[in-house]
Write an enzyme that holds these catalytic residues in place. Structure first.
Site, PDB file in Angstrom:
ATOM      1  N   HIS A   1       0.863  -1.181   0.000  1.00 18.85           N
ATOM      2  CA  HIS A   1       0.000   0.000   0.000  1.00 18.85           C
ATOM      3  C   HIS A   1       0.899   1.231   0.000  1.00 18.85           C
ATOM      4  CE1 HIS A   1      -3.760   2.244   0.785  1.00 18.85           C
ATOM      5  NE2 HIS A   1      -2.928   3.086   1.377  1.00 18.85           N
ATOM      6  N   CYS A   2       0.734   2.074  -1.005  1.00 17.80           N
ATOM      7  CA  CYS A   2       1.621   3.226  -1.180  1.00 17.80           C
ATOM      8  C   CYS A   2       0.922   4.504  -0.742  1.00 17.80           C
ATOM      9  CB  CYS A   2       2.047   3.335  -2.646  1.00 17.80           C
ATOM     10  SG  CYS A   2       3.146   4.740  -2.964  1.00 17.80           S
ATOM     11  N   PRO A   3       1.441   5.214   0.261  1.00 27.10           N
ATOM     12  CA  PRO A   3       0.820   6.478   0.674  1.00 27.10           C
ATOM     13  C   PRO A   3       0.959   7.577  -0.380  1.00 27.10           C
ATOM     14  CG  PRO A   3       2.882   6.111   1.860  1.00 27.10           C
ATOM     15  CD  PRO A   3       2.602   4.862   1.093  1.00 27.10           C
TER      16      PRO A   3
ATOM     17  N   ASN B   1      -3.223   4.516  -2.458  1.00 20.63           N
ATOM     18  CA  ASN B   1      -3.846   3.322  -3.008  1.00 20.63           C
ATOM     19  C   ASN B   1      -2.837   2.182  -2.940  1.00 20.63           C
ATOM     20  OD1 ASN B   1      -5.753   1.689  -4.256  1.00 20.63           O
ATOM     21  ND2 ASN B   1      -6.254   3.200  -5.817  1.00 20.63           N
TER      22      ASN B   1
END
Length: 353
Positions: A69-71, A75
């Site tokens: 999960h990439c801040p 998403n």
């Protein structure tokens, strides 16, 4: 050129953000009912986890071929947007390298025209250039400071994002994700620990870097497959990885230790009231913390010197089957001695932290 970099970077950035990773349909089950025994069940999505999928706590959905999960994009990076995300990681450093070259040449040429060399000193006059022609854009002290600051940002972005790109390409060329690389390492540790003599073969590595590359990057921009069924190498089948995950989950339950809360804990990231060492050694991770009340039971699976990670044992049926997992201070709990058959506390149990 700078405009081209900007357009391509933003296009891939917003594609990774808005296209999304692709989610396992709610209520999904495999076509053959007997295959359910090889899969984990997600209580939140009320469906089985398809091969290579994992549940994301922040997206609150099971993500197909989840990498992380990439801040940055708010998403997950997964099946549908892995290529766009990786291209963003490539183009951003290239654009910053181009910008760095411009900044360096600008400062060099402008400073060169403002330097006076004397017998005993070197003077820099930022008010005006000593030579003609004069620059079209005025270059004073504030412009020099802004250019120097922008150069630092560009070089920092090049190094940081470039390293992420290298990491992503390593897993892509072996047709893995960051999570699957971790699963493979745990598989080796499990086999070595129990001396089972097994040999774990990662099933989705096609044996060729080009074939693995083509699994993510295609001319159409649409990845191959449907995100649920995947081609596997010889000697493996569709559920080789999920079977290994079930083995690791069972091993995790065996190694876990039951604790009971003896102090209340609010769930804050850096608790001031739990001691200086606990405050300064808080785990540097995005994993959550769980609030504790005196008497709560926790099944701890791993820990640090002053912190532990585990899952709260829910006794009441009113909890709805929602799992509460996270970190908590070690000083807030003690070992819970109980009879494995009756699940009752052992008489005369002693406090054992």
């Amino acid at each position: 050129m700078l405009l081209n970099w900007t357009v391509m970077i933003l296009y891939n950035y917003f594609s990774a953000m808005f296209v999304g990773p692709g989610y396992v349909p709610l209520g999904w089950t495999p076509e053959k009912s007997q295959d359910c025994m090889y899969l984990q069940y997600c209580k939140v999505c009320q469906s089985y986890k398809a091969p290579r999928s994992h549940h994301c706590r922040k997206c609150n959905r099971c993500v197909m071929k989840m990498d992380h999960h990439c801040p940055w994009i708010n998403n997950c990076c997964g099946y549908q947007n892995h290529a766009s995300f990786t291209l963003f990681l490539l183009l951003a450093p290239l654009g910053c390298i181009h910008a760095s070259f411009i900044f360096i040449m600008t400062m060099y040429t402008q400073l060169y025209n403002r330097i006076s060399f004397g017998w005993s000193s070197v003077k820099i006059d930022m008010s005006a250039a000593k030579r003609d022609p004069r620059p079209i854009i005025p270059f004073g002290l504030s412009a020099f400071a802004a250019s120097l600051f922008a150069l630092g940002l560009a070089l920092g972005t090049t190094i940081a994002v470039g390293m992420l790109f290298i990491i992503q390409m390593k897993v892509i060329l072996t047709n893995k994700t960051s999570i699957e690389s971790w699963i493979e390492e745990k598989a080796k540790d499990r086999i070595q620990y129990y001396q089972t003599g097994e040999t774990f073969i990662f099933p989705y590595d096609m044996g060729s870097k080009w074939k693995n590359f083509r699994q993510v990057f295609t001319w159409s921009g649409i990845p191959e497959g449907d995100g649920l069924d995947w081609p596997v190498r010889d000697g493996c089948h569709q559920y080789s990885l999920t079977i290994e995950q079930l083995k690791q989950k069972a091993d995790k339950r065996v190694r876990s230790v039951r604790y009971r809360a003896i102090e209340d804990y609010s769930g804050v990231c850096c608790p001031v009231t739990k001691g200086v060492k606990t405050f300064f050694t808080t785990p540097c991770t995005e994993e959550p913390r769980i609030a504790l009340s005196i008497g709560d039971l926790i099944l701890a699976t791993r820990g640090l010197k002053h912190w532990m990670y585990g899952e709260k044992i829910l006794i009441s049926a009113a909890d709805g089957g929602i799992r509460e997992r996270g970190w908590f201070p070690r000083k807030c709990v003690e070992k819970y001695q109980y009879d494995s058959e009756t699940d009752q506390p052992v008489d005369g149990e002693k406090k054992s932290k």
